[in-house]
Design a protein around this motif. Structure first.
Motif, PDB file in Angstrom:
ATOM      1  N   ARG A  33       0.828  -1.210   0.000  1.00  0.00           N
ATOM      2  CA  ARG A  33       0.000   0.000   0.000  1.00  0.00           C
ATOM      3  C   ARG A  33       0.855   1.249   0.000  1.00  0.00           C
ATOM      4  NH1 ARG A  33      -4.476  -1.687   4.437  1.00  0.00           N
ATOM      5  NH2 ARG A  33      -5.765  -2.961   3.062  1.00  0.00           N
ATOM      6  N   ARG A  34       1.862   1.221   0.914  1.00  0.00           N
ATOM      7  CA  ARG A  34       2.745   2.386   0.985  1.00  0.00           C
ATOM      8  C   ARG A  34       3.352   2.679  -0.378  1.00  0.00           C
ATOM      9  NH1 ARG A  34       6.134   0.843   6.151  1.00  0.00           N
ATOM     10  NH2 ARG A  34       4.557   1.334   7.751  1.00  0.00           N
ATOM     11  N   SER A  35       3.896   1.567  -0.915  1.00  0.00           N
ATOM     12  CA  SER A  35       4.603   1.754  -2.208  1.00  0.00           C
ATOM     13  C   SER A  35       3.643   2.319  -3.273  1.00  0.00           C
ATOM     14  CB  SER A  35       5.220   0.427  -2.667  1.00  0.00           C
ATOM     15  OG  SER A  35       4.217  -0.560  -2.806  1.00  0.00           O
ATOM     16  N   THR A  36       2.409   1.776  -3.246  1.00  0.00           N
ATOM     17  CA  THR A  36       1.439   2.284  -4.227  1.00  0.00           C
ATOM     18  C   THR A  36       1.132   3.754  -3.959  1.00  0.00           C
ATOM     19  OG1 THR A  36      -0.263   1.300  -2.828  1.00  0.00           O
ATOM     20  CG2 THR A  36       0.293   0.127  -4.866  1.00  0.00           C
ATOM     21  N   LYS A  37       1.012   4.047  -2.622  1.00  0.00           N
ATOM     22  CA  LYS A  37       0.747   5.445  -2.266  1.00  0.00           C
ATOM     23  C   LYS A  37       1.850   6.372  -2.786  1.00  0.00           C
ATOM     24  CE  LYS A  37      -2.146   5.480   1.845  1.00  0.00           C
ATOM     25  NZ  LYS A  37      -2.116   5.624   3.331  1.00  0.00           N
ATOM     26  N   THR A  38       3.079   5.964  -2.421  1.00  0.00           N
ATOM     27  CA  THR A  38       4.212   6.801  -2.848  1.00  0.00           C
ATOM     28  C   THR A  38       4.250   6.909  -4.366  1.00  0.00           C
ATOM     29  OG1 THR A  38       5.550   4.794  -2.641  1.00  0.00           O
ATOM     30  CG2 THR A  38       5.696   6.400  -0.845  1.00  0.00           C
ATOM     31  N   ALA A  39       3.908   5.752  -4.974  1.00  0.00           N
ATOM     32  CA  ALA A  39       3.930   5.737  -6.440  1.00  0.00           C
ATOM     33  C   ALA A  39       2.903   6.728  -7.008  1.00  0.00           C
ATOM     34  CB  ALA A  39       3.622   4.308  -6.939  1.00  0.00           C
ATOM     35  N   THR A  40       1.699   6.700  -6.470  1.00  0.00           N
ATOM     36  CA  THR A  40       0.647   7.606  -6.945  1.00  0.00           C
ATOM     37  C   THR A  40       1.036   9.064  -6.668  1.00  0.00           C
ATOM     38  OG1 THR A  40      -0.456   7.122  -4.854  1.00  0.00           O
ATOM     39  CG2 THR A  40      -1.367   6.069  -6.827  1.00  0.00           C
ATOM     40  N   LYS A  41       1.637   9.226  -5.416  1.00  0.00           N
ATOM     41  CA  LYS A  41       2.065  10.579  -5.066  1.00  0.00           C
ATOM     42  C   LYS A  41       3.067  11.104  -6.080  1.00  0.00           C
ATOM     43  CE  LYS A  41       1.327  10.831  -0.102  1.00  0.00           C
ATOM     44  NZ  LYS A  41       2.015  10.692   1.203  1.00  0.00           N
ATOM     45  N   SER A  42       4.051  10.266  -6.317  1.00  0.00           N
ATOM     46  CA  SER A  42       5.103  10.683  -7.250  1.00  0.00           C
ATOM     47  C   SER A  42       4.539  10.958  -8.646  1.00  0.00           C
ATOM     48  CB  SER A  42       6.232   9.613  -7.310  1.00  0.00           C
ATOM     49  OG  SER A  42       5.680   8.389  -7.763  1.00  0.00           O
ATOM     50  N   VAL A  43       3.599  10.126  -9.011  1.00  0.00           N
ATOM     51  CA  VAL A  43       2.975  10.315 -10.329  1.00  0.00           C
ATOM     52  C   VAL A  43       2.262  11.661 -10.364  1.00  0.00           C
ATOM     53  CG1 VAL A  43       1.107   9.468 -11.838  1.00  0.00           C
ATOM     54  CG2 VAL A  43       2.724   7.833 -10.846  1.00  0.00           C
ATOM     55  N   ALA A  44       1.556  11.929  -9.224  1.00  0.00           N
ATOM     56  CA  ALA A  44       0.803  13.188  -9.153  1.00  0.00           C
ATOM     57  C   ALA A  44       1.776  14.370  -9.206  1.00  0.00           C
ATOM     58  CB  ALA A  44       0.012  13.206  -7.840  1.00  0.00           C
ATOM     59  N   LYS A  45       2.918  14.220  -8.450  1.00  0.00           N
ATOM     60  CA  LYS A  45       3.925  15.288  -8.427  1.00  0.00           C
ATOM     61  C   LYS A  45       4.404  15.592  -9.819  1.00  0.00           C
ATOM     62  CE  LYS A  45       5.835  14.998  -3.804  1.00  0.00           C
ATOM     63  NZ  LYS A  45       6.958  14.452  -3.020  1.00  0.00           N
ATOM     64  N   THR A  46       4.760  14.516 -10.518  1.00  0.00           N
ATOM     65  CA  THR A  46       5.316  14.684 -11.866  1.00  0.00           C
ATOM     66  C   THR A  46       4.273  15.312 -12.788  1.00  0.00           C
ATOM     67  OG1 THR A  46       4.665  12.373 -12.273  1.00  0.00           O
ATOM     68  CG2 THR A  46       7.002  12.796 -11.870  1.00  0.00           C
TER      69      THR A  46
END
Lengths: 138, 285
Positions: free
Chosen positions: B268-281
């Motif tokens: 979950r964390r990894s997915t969260k961070t992944a989505t966050k990073s995607v959103a950031k980019t």
């Protein structure tokens, strides 16, 4: 099958009976307590000779007395003869039992049994009377 | 009693001395002149010299209707002949015949002699009686081994001990003739309770002795108690073992579950961070 002729006691009479039966083609077994007694048998005798104690029923059975059609008892001892006659007629049920008694009074003891006795005394007595009557009539 | 003693040497002497007296009429016959002379000398009884199986000898000695005829000659068949003569011609009530060959015992009886005695036969019987005494059991055979009296001592460990006779289901092929307790004979009935150290006297046929002894000596089921205990212990142990296994299983499950949760969280964390990073980019763009 009861086919054997069984001769107990191979004296002069026993040996003669055995020789005759053998000549007639019967299967003969002769029993005596001494081996030398069998010298009385002919050279042409074709039956069996067995050395054994006839007063021991087991030894008689081993010799094959159960298959005997007729038993001829001619040992030299009247008491042995009496015993063997009783055993042959009652316990073994042999159809023809002939026994020789030197003492004619032993005849009282085989009355009612299927045993045919031979008394040498009686035979001599009869013969004497016959000879005497023959001599007197001449 | 009218007793005829035929033949025999020392045996004849012994029997004569046993029965000598006014109440008995003894007729002693011996085939040997020497033996006859010594018998006369030692026992002071009239002895006829003659062959006891000959009719005229028994006639001369007037053996008619004697109560007992004892044949003690050396030869078995001579004794047989004498007994037969005595029985059939002289109507003797009881004939007793001594034999050396033990096989003749049953045979002569079958042929009509009342009683046949063989020392070897008796010896063999008593040896067998002694040898079957496994410390507690004695057997006594009567009538040439057709009836046996068996003696057995009751031990406290036996099944039959402490019970009344009516309750022990005593086998039908034997019977308790007497109970020997404290030097007294007790005639058994159904109510008598068998006590330790009682001696049972039992009557049975020889072929049933082993069965009878096996029955009497059946041990009470003392052994079953420890067995039950052991079985119970076993069950408990097994249960414990099962529980422990279960416990271990649960532990393992727990571990597995926790690790799975951790993984899940990590994912979950990894997915969260992944989505966050995607959103950031995406914002950057």
């Amino acid at each position: 099958m009861r086919t054997l002729t069984f001769v107990i006691g191979c004296g002069r009479l026993g040996a003669s009976i055995a020789n005759y039966a053998s000549q007639q083609g019967q299967s003969v077994v002769v029993i005596d307590s001494e081996k030398t007694s069998f010298t009385r048998l002919d050279d042409s005798f074709s039956g069996y000779t067995i050395v054994c104690d006839a007063t021991d029923l087991d030894e008689l059975r081993d010799a094959g007395i159960s298959n005997a059609k007729e038993v001829i008892i001619t040992t030299g001892n009247d008491n042995v003869n009496l015993f063997l006659a009783h055993v042959s007629a009652t316990i073994l049920g042999i159809p023809y039992v002939y026994v020789r008694f030197d003492d004619p009074e032993k005849g009282f003891l085989i009355q009612g049994l299927n045993v045919k006795p031979i008394y040498p005394f009686q035979l001599s007595w009869d013969r004497f009377n016959l000879l005497k009557s023959g001599a007197e009539s001449k | 009693m009218k007793i005829v003693i035929a033949g025999g040497n020392q045996q004849a002497e012994f029997i004569i001395s046993m029965f000598k007296g006014k109440e008995n009429e003894l007729i002693v016959i011996n085939p040997s002149q020497e033996v006859a002379d010594t018998l006369v000398k030692r026992t002071r009884v009239k002895v006829y010299k003659g062959l006891p199986w000959r009719k005229y000898v028994l006639e001369e000695t007037n053996a008619y209707g004697a109560d007992v005829f004892i044949a003690l000659c050396e030869s078995d068949t001579d004794n047989y002949g004498a007994c037969m003569m005595a029985k059939k011609v002289f109507s003797v009530k009881k004939t007793i015949c001594l034999v050396t060959n033990p096989k003749n015992v049953d045979l002569y009886k079958k042929l009509g002699v009342d009683s046949v005695i063989s020392s070897t036969y008796l010896l063999a019987q008593s040896i067998r009686g002694e040898s079957s005494v496994e410390s507690l059991i004695k057997t006594l055979s009567l009538d040439n081994d057709r009836v046996n009296v068996v003696e057995a001592v009751v031990l406290s460990s036996y099944e039959i001990c402490g019970k009344p006779i009516k309750d022990i289901h005593f086998p039908r092929y034997a019977s308790i003739a007497a109970i020997y307790r404290n030097y007294q004979i007790i005639i058994p009935n159904g109510l008598i309770v068998l006590e330790p150290k009682d001696t049972l006297l039992m009557v049975t046929a020889p072929e049933n002795i082993k069965r009878l002894l096996a029955y009497v000596q059946t041990e009470r089921d003392l052994t079953s108690a420890p067995k039950v205990f052991e079985a119970a212990v076993q069950v408990v142990k097994q249960r414990r073992a099962v529980k422990e296994e279960n416990h271990e299983e649960t532990k393992a499950d727990h571990k597995a579950k926790t690790s799975a949760k951790k993984e899940l969280k990590a994912v979950r964390r990894s997915t969260k961070t992944a989505t966050k990073s995607v959103a950031k980019t995406a914002k950057k763009k």
